[in-house]
Design an enzyme around this catalytic site. Structure first.
Site, PDB file in Angstrom:
ATOM      1  N   ARG A  52       1.213 -10.976  -1.610  1.00 21.23           N
ATOM      2  CA  ARG A  52       0.468  -9.714  -1.536  1.00 21.23           C
ATOM      3  C   ARG A  52       0.974  -8.766  -2.611  1.00 21.23           C
ATOM      4  O   ARG A  52       1.934  -9.046  -3.300  1.00 21.23           O
ATOM      5  CB  ARG A  52       0.486  -9.097  -0.128  1.00 21.23           C
ATOM      6  CG  ARG A  52       1.687  -9.300   0.715  1.00 21.23           C
ATOM      7  CD  ARG A  52       2.953  -8.580   0.321  1.00 21.23           C
ATOM      8  NE  ARG A  52       2.727  -7.188  -0.001  1.00 21.23           N
ATOM      9  CZ  ARG A  52       3.403  -6.496  -0.857  1.00 21.23           C
ATOM     10  NH1 ARG A  52       4.413  -7.036  -1.529  1.00 21.23           N
ATOM     11  NH2 ARG A  52       3.142  -5.240  -1.096  1.00 21.23           N
ATOM     12  N   GLY A  53       0.249  -7.639  -2.719  1.00 19.67           N
ATOM     13  CA  GLY A  53       0.538  -6.737  -3.827  1.00 19.67           C
ATOM     14  C   GLY A  53      -0.440  -7.087  -4.938  1.00 19.67           C
ATOM     15  O   GLY A  53      -0.597  -8.267  -5.283  1.00 19.67           O
ATOM     16  N   ALA A  54      -1.112  -6.061  -5.462  1.00 20.41           N
ATOM     17  CA  ALA A  54      -2.232  -6.311  -6.382  1.00 20.41           C
ATOM     18  C   ALA A  54      -1.900  -7.274  -7.541  1.00 20.41           C
ATOM     19  O   ALA A  54      -2.608  -8.275  -7.743  1.00 20.41           O
ATOM     20  CB  ALA A  54      -2.764  -4.978  -6.896  1.00 20.41           C
ATOM     21  N   ARG A  95      -9.583 -10.952  -0.212  1.00 15.82           N
ATOM     22  CA  ARG A  95      -9.270  -9.542   0.075  1.00 15.82           C
ATOM     23  C   ARG A  95     -10.115  -8.675  -0.863  1.00 15.82           C
ATOM     24  O   ARG A  95     -10.211  -8.981  -2.055  1.00 15.82           O
ATOM     25  CB  ARG A  95      -7.768  -9.233  -0.135  1.00 15.82           C
ATOM     26  CG  ARG A  95      -6.866  -9.897   0.887  1.00 15.82           C
ATOM     27  CD  ARG A  95      -5.438  -9.372   0.806  1.00 15.82           C
ATOM     28  NE  ARG A  95      -5.269  -8.112   1.496  1.00 15.82           N
ATOM     29  CZ  ARG A  95      -4.144  -7.374   1.426  1.00 15.82           C
ATOM     30  NH1 ARG A  95      -3.137  -7.781   0.678  1.00 15.82           N
ATOM     31  NH2 ARG A  95      -4.051  -6.237   2.084  1.00 15.82           N
ATOM     32  N   ASP A 247      -3.858  -0.295  -5.699  1.00 15.09           N
ATOM     33  CA  ASP A 247      -4.675  -1.512  -5.638  1.00 15.09           C
ATOM     34  C   ASP A 247      -5.927  -1.402  -6.486  1.00 15.09           C
ATOM     35  O   ASP A 247      -6.485  -2.408  -6.921  1.00 15.09           O
ATOM     36  CB  ASP A 247      -5.044  -1.821  -4.187  1.00 15.09           C
ATOM     37  CG  ASP A 247      -3.820  -2.346  -3.460  1.00 15.09           C
ATOM     38  OD1 ASP A 247      -2.979  -1.525  -3.059  1.00 15.09           O
ATOM     39  OD2 ASP A 247      -3.680  -3.577  -3.359  1.00 15.09           O
ATOM     40  N   ASN A 257      -4.450   2.924  -2.442  1.00 17.94           N
ATOM     41  CA  ASN A 257      -3.165   2.237  -2.221  1.00 17.94           C
ATOM     42  C   ASN A 257      -2.971   2.104  -0.713  1.00 17.94           C
ATOM     43  O   ASN A 257      -3.811   2.557   0.082  1.00 17.94           O
ATOM     44  CB  ASN A 257      -2.009   3.005  -2.877  1.00 17.94           C
ATOM     45  CG  ASN A 257      -0.717   2.204  -2.873  1.00 17.94           C
ATOM     46  OD1 ASN A 257      -0.708   1.018  -3.260  1.00 17.94           O
ATOM     47  ND2 ASN A 257       0.377   2.789  -2.424  1.00 17.94           N
ATOM     48  N   LYS A 258      -1.895   1.476  -0.338  1.00 18.84           N
ATOM     49  CA  LYS A 258      -1.611   1.205   1.075  1.00 18.84           C
ATOM     50  C   LYS A 258      -1.870   2.421   1.958  1.00 18.84           C
ATOM     51  O   LYS A 258      -1.539   3.548   1.589  1.00 18.84           O
ATOM     52  CB  LYS A 258      -0.148   0.743   1.185  1.00 18.84           C
ATOM     53  CG  LYS A 258       0.357   0.418   2.563  1.00 18.84           C
ATOM     54  CD  LYS A 258      -0.507  -0.567   3.315  1.00 18.84           C
ATOM     55  CE  LYS A 258      -0.796  -1.855   2.572  1.00 18.84           C
ATOM     56  NZ  LYS A 258      -1.851  -2.695   3.201  1.00 18.84           N
TER      57      LYS A 258
HETATM   58  O1  MRU Z   1      -1.611  -4.984   1.737  1.00 18.01           O
HETATM   59  P1  MRU Z   1      -0.640  -5.134   0.597  1.00 18.01           P
HETATM   60  O2  MRU Z   1       0.751  -5.376   1.048  1.00 18.01           O
HETATM   61  O3  MRU Z   1      -1.124  -6.151  -0.408  1.00 18.01           O
HETATM   62  O4  MRU Z   1      -0.677  -3.723  -0.121  1.00 18.01           O
HETATM   63  C1  MRU Z   1       0.093  -3.565  -1.278  1.00 18.01           C
HETATM   64  C2  MRU Z   1       0.036  -2.196  -1.853  1.00 18.01           C
HETATM   65  O5  MRU Z   1      -0.626  -1.312  -1.347  1.00 18.01           O
HETATM   66  C3  MRU Z   1       0.760  -1.994  -3.143  1.00 18.01           C
HETATM   67  O6  MRU Z   1       1.230  -0.684  -3.248  1.00 18.01           O
HETATM   68  C4  MRU Z   1      -0.188  -2.277  -4.316  1.00 18.01           C
HETATM   69  O7  MRU Z   1      -0.802  -3.532  -4.184  1.00 18.01           O
HETATM   70  C5  MRU Z   1       0.495  -2.197  -5.625  1.00 18.01           C
HETATM   71  S1  MRU Z   1       1.618  -3.529  -5.886  1.00 18.01           S
HETATM   72  C6  MRU Z   1       2.334  -3.304  -7.411  1.00 18.01           C
END
Ligand code: MRU
Length: 356
Positions: A52-54, A95, A247, A257-258
């Site tokens: 996970r994470g963009a 996603r 994201d 973002n989250k």
């Molecule tokens: O649901 P996730 O854990 O994939 O969410 C991740 C985030 O919101 C991060 O802040 C975002 O993807 C940036 S990662 C460099």
């Protein structure tokens, strides 16, 4: 001693026809890598947040698309492209919010199209090998981009600063350094005595399980707090700057973002604390005009009512609101840190200029 930072978040294991990832759902208790071979395994790993994470999702998608057509027997360019687009659409449905997923898939497809000169030349073996190289390039660039974001971000940090971050935009969300954590790692390397505060990030606890884990493993002074504690921390004067990942940044600078990020940004504005969004250009989507146009992923209620608890912590049948992301309005953002520099408001203009 080997720490979590010595593991690769995502790696291509070409000899095994697999992607190797750290299963992030098991962290911090268990560090275990798993192999993803089929389309379903890759899709599930992204959907379940094992990876996970963009940026890490984008890198996984690039490797995934390559692997899913690696043994194709399509006889023509047209047949190959049809197969490739079908696999790409499938992976893209895992996603919706992080634009790096579709960005990487589109980049892979565009590379194939250019390599085959729009179909006028087609050598399957060579195209597949070109796809492998392109997918590795996406990964190598991610490392480079994060490092540059770190360098620009470092210019905003002073020795002794208290920094706050939300969710995990760390090495575990990228291939090295992270985005929001990159300035922190570089500040630490430089000998700055920084204190980093990590929001735990309900409901999936990426801040507690991942960010606190990786920063603490690096020897950075790390403090964990529940999401609803950040306002009192900001009011106390302990925070000099906030760095978060994102994201998808819309063309006007609104940033998804989250979930909970926009609360942090709103409170930061109240107390005059600079709020920085760290965004590789692969996360900026100029085809999405504003934050209102960003598709926000909604996730299962059980993540809020049951997950992590010994027993259910909400009455049966109660409705649950569980969006995975929120949008921070551009006016709350002090700067957007990219690999090409720090963008400032008005973001519609600075973003347009960046892409020109
Ligand atoms: O649901 P996730 O854990 O994939 O969410 C991740 C985030 O919101 C991060 O802040 C975002 O993807 C940036 S990662 C460099």
């Amino acid at each position: 001693m080997k720490t979590i930072l010595d593991y690769e978040t995502v790696a291509l294991r070409d000899e095994l026809d697999a992607i190797e990832i750290i299963d992030q759902t098991l962290l911090p208790g268990t560090i275990k890598t798993i192999l993803l071979k089929t389309g379903e395994e890759i899709w599930n790993a992204i959907y379940l947040l094992q990876v996970r994470g963009a940026p890490a999702i984008g890198v996984t998608a690039g490797f995934g698309l390559y692997l899913l057509v690696k043994h194709s027997d399509a006889p023509t360019y047209e047949a190959f492209m049809e197969e490739l687009r079908q696999k790409s659409d499938y992976l893209n449905s895992s996603r919706p919010t992080a634009v790096n997923l579709s960005w990487a898939l589109k980049r892979m497809e565009a590379h194939v199209t250019a390599f085959c000169d729009n179909g006028s030349s087609f050598d399957r073996e060579k195209v597949i090998s070109a796809m492998r190289e392109e997918s590795e390039k996406i990964k190598a660039e991610d490392i480079e981009v994060c490092r540059k974001i770190g360098e620009y971000g470092l210019s905003l940090i002073k020795d002794g600063d208290g920094l706050l971050t939300h969710c995990n935009a760390g090495q575990l969300a990228t291939c090295k350094y992270g985005t929001a954590t990159a300035p922190m790692y570089l500040a630490h390397e430089k000998g700055y005595n920084i204190k980093v505060y990590c929001d735990e990030t309900r409901p999936l606890l990426q801040g507690a399980r991942l960010t606190a884990f990786e920063l603490h493993s690096a020897g950075i002074d790390t403090t964990l707090l529940c999401d609803n504690m950040s306002a009192s921390l900001m009011k106390s004067g302990a925070i000099n700057a906030i760095f978060v990942g994102c994201d998808r940044v819309a063309a006007n600078g609104d940033a998804a973002n989250k979930i909970g990020t926009s609360v942090v940004a709103t409170v930061a504005k109240r107390y005059g604390i600079p709020f920085y969004v760290c965004a590789p250009t692969s996360t900026i989507d100029i085809n999405t005009p504003t934050g209102a146009d960003i598709n926000i992923e909604q996730r299962k209620p059980e993540e809020v009512t049951e997950m992590w608890y010994k027993e259910r912590m909400a009455p049966e049948g109660v409705k649950v609101y569980n969006p995975a992301f929120d949008v921070t309005d551009n006016e709350l953002i002090t700067g957007i840190i990219t690999e090409h520099g720090i963008l400032s408001a008005p973001y519609d203009e600075s973003i347009k200029k960046l892409f020109e």
